[in-house]
Design an enzyme around this catalytic site. Sequence first.
Site, short mmCIF file in Angstrom:
data_model
loop_
_atom_site.label_atom_id
_atom_site.label_comp_id
_atom_site.label_asym_id
_atom_site.label_seq_id
_atom_site.Cartn_x
_atom_site.Cartn_y
_atom_site.Cartn_z
N TYR A 1 3.27 6.99 10.24
CA TYR A 1 2.63 5.93 9.45
C TYR A 1 2.91 6.14 7.97
O TYR A 1 2.76 7.24 7.44
CB TYR A 1 1.12 5.92 9.70
CG TYR A 1 0.78 5.63 11.14
CD1 TYR A 1 0.50 4.33 11.57
CD2 TYR A 1 0.78 6.64 12.09
CE1 TYR A 1 0.21 4.06 12.90
CE2 TYR A 1 0.51 6.39 13.42
CZ TYR A 1 0.23 5.09 13.82
OH TYR A 1 -0.04 4.83 15.14
N GLY A 2 3.27 5.06 7.30
CA GLY A 2 3.61 5.14 5.88
C GLY A 2 2.44 5.42 4.98
O GLY A 2 2.63 5.76 3.81
N ASP A 3 1.21 5.26 5.48
CA ASP A 3 0.02 5.54 4.67
C ASP A 3 -0.68 6.82 5.08
O ASP A 3 -1.86 7.02 4.78
CB ASP A 3 -0.95 4.36 4.71
CG ASP A 3 -1.45 4.03 6.10
OD1 ASP A 3 -1.00 4.69 7.07
OD2 ASP A 3 -2.30 3.12 6.24
N HIS B 1 9.71 22.17 -37.91
CA HIS B 1 8.70 21.11 -37.89
C HIS B 1 9.26 19.79 -38.42
O HIS B 1 10.19 19.75 -39.21
CB HIS B 1 7.46 21.49 -38.72
CG HIS B 1 7.75 22.41 -39.87
ND1 HIS B 1 6.98 23.50 -40.16
CD2 HIS B 1 8.73 22.42 -40.80
CE1 HIS B 1 7.47 24.14 -41.21
NE2 HIS B 1 8.53 23.49 -41.61
N ARG C 1 13.86 15.78 -25.15
CA ARG C 1 14.25 14.66 -24.31
C ARG C 1 15.52 15.00 -23.53
O ARG C 1 16.12 16.06 -23.73
CB ARG C 1 14.42 13.42 -25.18
CG ARG C 1 13.11 12.96 -25.82
CD ARG C 1 13.33 11.89 -26.86
NE ARG C 1 13.89 10.68 -26.26
CZ ARG C 1 14.36 9.65 -26.98
NH1 ARG C 1 14.38 9.72 -28.32
NH2 ARG C 1 14.84 8.59 -26.38
N GLN D 1 8.33 -6.97 10.80
CA GLN D 1 7.19 -7.40 11.61
C GLN D 1 6.57 -8.59 10.89
O GLN D 1 5.74 -8.43 10.00
CB GLN D 1 6.17 -6.29 11.80
CG GLN D 1 5.03 -6.68 12.74
CD GLN D 1 3.92 -5.64 12.82
OE1 GLN D 1 3.83 -4.76 11.97
NE2 GLN D 1 3.09 -5.74 13.85
N ARG E 1 20.97 14.73 -54.80
CA ARG E 1 19.77 14.21 -55.47
C ARG E 1 20.13 13.55 -56.80
O ARG E 1 21.04 14.00 -57.52
CB ARG E 1 18.77 15.33 -55.71
CG ARG E 1 18.15 15.89 -54.44
CD ARG E 1 16.92 16.70 -54.77
NE ARG E 1 17.23 17.86 -55.61
CZ ARG E 1 17.46 19.07 -55.15
NH1 ARG E 1 17.44 19.29 -53.84
NH2 ARG E 1 17.71 20.07 -55.99
N LYS F 1 0.81 -1.22 0.00
CA LYS F 1 0.00 0.00 0.00
C LYS F 1 0.84 1.26 0.00
O LYS F 1 0.55 2.22 -0.74
CB LYS F 1 -0.93 -0.01 1.21
CG LYS F 1 -1.77 1.25 1.33
CD LYS F 1 -2.85 1.14 2.40
CE LYS F 1 -2.30 0.98 3.78
NZ LYS F 1 -3.35 1.05 4.81
N TYR G 1 14.03 15.32 -36.37
CA TYR G 1 14.69 14.65 -35.25
C TYR G 1 16.14 15.11 -35.17
O TYR G 1 16.90 14.97 -36.14
CB TYR G 1 14.64 13.13 -35.38
CG TYR G 1 15.47 12.45 -34.31
CD1 TYR G 1 15.06 12.49 -32.97
CD2 TYR G 1 16.68 11.83 -34.61
CE1 TYR G 1 15.83 11.92 -31.98
CE2 TYR G 1 17.45 11.25 -33.62
CZ TYR G 1 17.02 11.30 -32.30
OH TYR G 1 17.79 10.75 -31.30
#
Length: 456
Positions: free
Chosen positions: A103-105, A363, A333, A76, A440, A25, A366
């Site tokens: 408490y962890g929650d 546009h 990125r 525990q 080309r 949890k 990459y």
Amino acid sequence: MLNNAMSVVILAAGKGTRMYSDLPKVLHTLAGKTMVQHVIDAANELGAAHVHLVYGHGGDLLKQALKNDNLNWVLQAEQLGTGHAMQQAAPFFADDEDILMLYGDVPLISVETLQRLRDAKPQGGIGLLTVKLDDPTGYGRITRENGKVTGIVEHKDATDEQRQIQEINTGILIANGADMKRWLAKLTNNNAQGEYYITDIIALAYQEGREIVAVHPQRLSEVEGVNNRLQLSRLERVYQSEQAEKLLLAGVMLRDPARFDLRGTLTHGRDVEIDTNVIIEGNVTLGHRVKIGAGCVIKNSVIGDDCEISPYTVVEDANLAAACTIGPFARLRPGAELLEGAHVGNFVEMKKARLGKGSKAGHLTYLGDAEIGDNVNIGAGTITCNYDGANKFKTIIGDDVFVGSDTQLVAPVTVGKGATIAAGTTVTRNIGENALAISRVPQAQKEGWRRPVKKK
């Protein structure tokens, strides 16, 4: 007030059955960070000498997720109550330190509230965090005599009269280590649940004539625990609302505070504007007069003064100098760097690439593993071919270069200052300064050519 040294115990052994998840949890996230990490961070900010984490279910997952935290792991094996959990940690308590139980929650507990609790703890006594609820059903009630706290009675063990009490126990308390160990050794499981309740130490302390001081949190949400995903989602909205309020009061213009998520830390200048459905993750810095359009995601990045990021752009681990324009639908990125006045348009992706001052990639491009100079124009459809299937290579483009549309630069390759690359060129060799590169195939034309006709 001068405080004693302090260690923190975080209880995190519960399975979280009502989450319906394979994750423990406490590893479910709130604002991009696990619930238990919120609590660990609070403990560290308080200056805890040691943080003892009591775990049970999902121990391997917990240890992997929290491997970078300096924790003392306490197993525990059987979940026999909060008192039993504390008994497992007790051998690690120093007699002369204070022990704070968390408490962890319960992820939204604030450092400010915990510091007030720590300051309020009487010498030799207990500091107890309590709240008053209109409907306290299910919670342990705080019993008092002449205004003094005498104990805590769990709901299942309470009399009808005690169930009318509105002040309830949050479970968060602080006491001296030696006292805590002595009281823990006296706990029994003679109750409706057959468990060892940490709350029973309150009555033990009272019987010894020790003072118990109750402190209330600043907000109820600080002590709300999570048992299911609905409760977690509600706390997420509480947290996000609080963060948005702080930003608005600090001068950031959020167009709709209910549709903004902060999952980290935001440092900002003046006159920043953020449109709807923007997500900020990690550590983000926004300079003066930055504008962020709708639907953007900004993560671990620095955005300079006067930058404008158009809608639906993703920026991660990037650095933008002043007056850059990005998007819409751009992706920067990790390792992307834009110098002053650079422009990255729609459907442009950059990774480990630097775009120089005033340079533009408008546009459909990459740029990876590339170093691009100042005042360069990158035409539509340009690709830096940086990967040969095994290794990555760098493309270097000098200042004042014009790259025509649909150009492929096969790295490693260098383009000299002032060079021009004709549209449709595949660059496989270095290009000198001020040269024209064209690869080309000569255009052929067939007069009177007729298209094929489909057979019926």
